[in-house]
Structures are given as C-alpha cells and as structure tokens.
Design a protein around this motif. Structure first.
Motif, PDB file in Angstrom:
ATOM      1  N   VAL A  23       0.963  -0.892  -0.168  1.00  0.00           N
ATOM      2  CA  VAL A  23       0.015  -0.094   0.093  1.00  0.00           C
ATOM      3  C   VAL A  23       0.859   1.245   0.058  1.00  0.00           C
ATOM      4  O   VAL A  23       2.167   1.231   0.777  1.00  0.00           O
ATOM      5  CB  VAL A  23      -0.889   0.111   1.080  1.00  0.00           C
ATOM      6  CG1 VAL A  23      -0.392   0.038   2.581  1.00  0.00           C
ATOM      7  CG2 VAL A  23      -1.886   1.208   0.887  1.00  0.00           C
ATOM      8  N   ALA A  51      -3.033   0.130  -3.721  1.00  0.00           N
ATOM      9  CA  ALA A  51      -3.044  -1.125  -3.273  1.00  0.00           C
ATOM     10  C   ALA A  51      -2.740  -2.073  -4.472  1.00  0.00           C
ATOM     11  O   ALA A  51      -3.466  -2.209  -5.342  1.00  0.00           O
ATOM     12  CB  ALA A  51      -4.399  -1.319  -2.518  1.00  0.00           C
ATOM     13  N   GLN A 111      -4.077   6.625  -3.458  1.00  0.00           N
ATOM     14  CA  GLN A 111      -3.611   5.539  -2.840  1.00  0.00           C
ATOM     15  C   GLN A 111      -3.543   4.133  -3.544  1.00  0.00           C
ATOM     16  O   GLN A 111      -4.268   3.578  -4.333  1.00  0.00           O
ATOM     17  CB  GLN A 111      -4.570   4.957  -1.453  1.00  0.00           C
ATOM     18  CG  GLN A 111      -4.129   4.051  -0.679  1.00  0.00           C
ATOM     19  CD  GLN A 111      -5.090   3.298   0.190  1.00  0.00           C
ATOM     20  OE1 GLN A 111      -6.084   2.726  -0.218  1.00  0.00           O
ATOM     21  NE2 GLN A 111      -4.870   3.568   1.566  1.00  0.00           N
TER      22      GLN A 111
END
Length: 498
Positions: free
Chosen positions: A201, A247, A245
């Motif tokens: 992440v 992931a 973000q």
C-alpha cells in the motif's frame, strides 16, 4: 495537558505523573485524548515516532464514526477534508470497462444524518484530531519510545528509552498491531492469516497528464503479477498535484515486497497504463499481509488495550480505524467517571462491551476480503456502517418496557438523531454529560446526581417521536440508551447501582 508537553516532561530520576497515560498517537489515541481533554481529565499522550503517521492507510470513516466525531467537535473539519467515495472502474490493460459503486449509496435521514462512508486519508483524520486536541489545551510527546511498563494496586509506571518515566493511575495501549504495551503485558492474540499473498500500500502523486481521472477508483484485476487498485485521495497535506492510494497484491505468496520509491514506480509502470514519467512522487509505502486477530484480553489491571493493539483487521470493508475510534469513545467517559469517583467496576464494562463488537466486525472484514479475493465483488453498506452496533447485553443496560415490537428501539441501542420541539437530539446529547430524555410523556423525572459527574445529567423533553416511541430514556455519554421505561419508575435504583 500542556500544548508543549513534549518539552515539559523531565528526564533522569524524577518522574512525571498524570491520570491517564495513552501510548500511541494514531486515530485511537488521539480520539481518546480529545475525549478526556474535553472532560477535564488529566491525560498524557505519547508517541514513539517524531510526528503523526504520514500515510492514507485507514481512509474511510463509517457513519457511526462520523457521529462520534460530531460529538468530539471535528466533523465539520473532517467533511471539509474529505469527500464521498468515487465509483469503481474496472480496467483491462489500457481499456476502461465496467463501473459500479462499491459503497452503497444512501441519503441522510432525520434519524441518520451521516448515511454513507466518507473518504479521507488517515493522515488528515489524525491532523484534524490533533488540531482539536491542541485547541483543548492538549498535545503529544513525540519521540517517546516505551521501554518498560509495570503496575501495582495504585497505578502504572512507564519508562522510556530516553531515561524518563511517567506514573499514571491508568494506561491505555493505542500503539498499533505490534503493540509494545500488549507484549509487555504478556497478552496474546488469537487469529489467522486472511490472505497469504503479500500486499503493498502506498500514496503516490501523479502528474496532471497521467491518463487516470480523479473521478474513479481504478482497478486492474488481471494485471500481471497481481491485482492493482488506485483510489484518488481528496487531500494530502503538504503535497501538490493528484494523489492516489495504491493497493497492490502479489500473486506469488513467496514474493518479497519492496516498498522503495523506485520499486513502487516500476510496479505501476508494469501493471497499469501509467509510465514512470507519470509518477511524480511516492509519498509513503508499506508492505503487509492481511490478518485478522483479537487480543485475548482488552484489560490487564489498570492497563487497557484499544484499537489495533486489541484487534487487527483486513483492510476490506474499512472497519479497523472505525472500530478503533469507537473503542476510545467507549472507554473515555468511563475512565473519566472512575477518576472522578465512580465505582471502579464501571471499567469492567469496557472489555465486556467491546470484545464482542470487535469479534463480530473481524468476521465481517474477513468475509468481505475473501469474497473479493475470489472474484466476487461485494457492495459495501449495511452492517459496515456500524449504526447497528449496540450493547443490549451489557451489565450497564436496563430495558423495563414489556412486550416491545421487534423493530422497537431498546436499551443498549444507538440513540437516533432527530428534531422535535425545536430540539436536535444530537445537539442535546453532544458533550461529556448523560442525557435524561422524556419523549411524549409528562412523567415525573427524578434528579440524577452524583459527585463523580464532572457534568450534571441534562434533562430534555420532546414531543412524541416514532424513532423512540413514548417513554423515558437515559442516554449514555457515548450516545447509547442505557435505561428505558414507560415511566421513570426504577430509574433512581438503576442510577444508584451503576
């Protein structure tokens, strides 16, 4: 607490003292420190790092948590720093495909003013809570690495790597999944690996010409070497440009995850339409494996476990941070009351009430993670909002009305919002006090007093309201119905007993 407490703590043989020592300045510790500060309870918040956590990790606030933050006086700032969740967009290589809502859409109602999850990076949530703590006269001692913890019948002594020591009447471990305090107490965690495949992440800033709009949460489920998702973040303090973000999962269980900026950039260039020139900066990165684990105990003597120190969740469903903040909300008023003279047995109800909640939510997170990993998209809503969490079985709960219909509000449930008679209920409940609520009744209400209360019980009368029916309701400081009756008969006895 002093806003400059980091400079006021002494080192060497002398020892500072406080009523509550909070270890860990993440969302849990900050929320607890804010709650105690507004109650006038002496508390000291320490953090081993030199500043607040810088990443987006826990990026979603569920409706019930938003209600908690309203009570703590920060919801307006939270909403200003975040946004609604974007729609998901599935990609195959460079070709966009299906779109859908991962988060169930819902409009606010009178009883539920915050109906949907709110997208805000964890770092911004922490900054908002920290600003509120400073506003209340508190602060954080950064760079305070715990080296030892001992307790006796009267309190807790914490020692730190710089040679300083703190004596407190109670301590709270809010120092994360690898909690130093939990290990010092010898408390184990029971759990399992939710998914053996490692994950990365990261927060990445991309250039304006990168071929990804900020309007969607982008997913490449068939990317080489494993699924990748990029979620646009509404804000990132201290940065310019567009921040997402990242992931990323690794298909190979034996893969070694490299969180370096160079490796993150290469991963994006390999698995998505972005090129290396589109990656302006990697702001933060970390590797992890999804686990679910529950501490064997949430309390050892005068020390309490809260947040990730007590329960570790898969990120699926956005439950970890939310459950953690609500741990703090449950514990804060009880600590304050006992420190002011309430019976110490009140603190037993923290573990009693929060362990079942954490266990249930761990099951939800694990189920969603495994369904997603199996290729079964799961729309997030309903139980994830945490509005149905309650404490009907708690020793603090008394329901005295007979023959209630199944859908009726009961003692132990969350007290709904609403406006009746010119009063907004959440404003009547807001603050560190208990609220005695009379709904559609002129029943005589007893005076509820106790020397341990820093704030007197406030009495509110409203006309009949379908969310409550008619009757008398005693609302706890954390917004749950503690006692309910058609009249106030038996209320004084209940009050004396607790």
């Amino acid at each position: 607490m002093s806003a400059e407490m980091g400079t006021e703590l002494s080192t060497g043989p002398s020892m500072d003292s406080t009523d509550v020592l909070i270890v860990g300045a993440g969302p849990t510790g900050l929320a607890l420190a804010v709650d105690l500060a507004r109650r006038g309870t002496r508390a000291l918040l320490v953090e081993r790092a030199e500043g607040l956590f810088p990443g987006s990790r826990g990026k979603g606030l569920q409706p019930r948590t938003q209600e908690v933050l309203y009570d703590l006086g920060v919801l307006e700032a939270i909403h200003a720093a975040g946004t609604r969740y974007p729609r998901m967009r599935i990609w195959e290589g460079e070709e966009p495909g299906q779109e859908w809502d991962m988060m169930e859409r819902s409009e606010p109602t009178e009883q539920v003013p915050c109906a949907e999850g709110w997208l805000i990076p964890q770092t911004r949530t922490q900054e908002v809570l920290y600003a509120r703590l400073r506003e209340l006269g508190g602060g954080v001692r950064f760079g305070a690495a715990l080296s030892g913890l001992a307790q006796d019948a009267d309190g807790v002594t914490a020692t730190f790597e710089d040679g300083s020591a703190i004596r407190a009447r109670y301590a709270v471990a809010a120092d994360g999944g690898r909690s130093t305090v939990r290990r010092a107490l010898g408390v184990g965690m029971t759990g399992e690996t939710v998914d053996p495949k490692p994950m990365l992440v990261a927060d990445v800033r991309i250039t304006d010409d990168a071929p990804l709009p900020d309007t969607h949460w982008h997913v490449w489920p068939k990317a080489p070497e494993g699924t990748v998702a990029l979620c646009p973040l509404p804000s990132a303090a201290g940065t310019d440009g567009r921040v997402f973000q990242l992931a990323a999962q690794y298909a190979d269980e034996a893969a070694v995850v490299d969180p370096s900026p160079e490796a993150v950039t290469e991963l994006l260039a390999t698995r998505t339409p972005l090129s290396e020139t589109h990656i302006a900066e990697v702001l933060w990165a970390s590797d992890f494996r999804a686990r679910a684990a529950l501490a064997d105990r949430f309390r050892v003597g005068r020390v309490f476990l809260a947040g990730d120190a007590a329960h570790i969740h898969s990120p699926a469903g956005g439950q970890g941070l939310n459950t953690s903040v609500q741990d703090a909300y449950n514990l804060g008023w009880k600590l304050s009351a006992v420190l002011a003279g309430a019976p110490p047995r009140l603190l037993d109800t923290y573990e009693e009430e929060r362990v079942p909640v954490a266990a249930d939510i761990l099951g939800v997170s694990t189920r969603i993670h495994r369904a997603s990993a199996a290729g079964t998209p799961t729309r997030r809503g309903g139980e994830l909002r945490q509005l149905g969490i309650g404490y009907r079985e708690s020793t603090l709960t008394r329901e005295t009305r007979p023959n209630l219909p199944d859908e009726a509000l009961r003692a132990g449930d969350r007290a709904p919002d609403g406006r009746r008679g010119g009063i907004r209920l959440f404003d009547a409940f807001r603050g560190p006090h208990w609220t005695l609520l009379a709904v559609g009744t002129e029943a005589e209400l007893p005076p509820l007093k106790d020397e341990s209360l820093r704030e007197p019980v406030r009495t509110t009368h409203i006309p009949p309201y379908e969310a409550y029916g008619r009757g008398v309701f005693l609302i706890r400081p954390d917004g749950y119905v503690a006692w309910a009756g058609e009249t106030a008969e038996g209320l004084e006895e209940y009050w004396r007993n607790i």
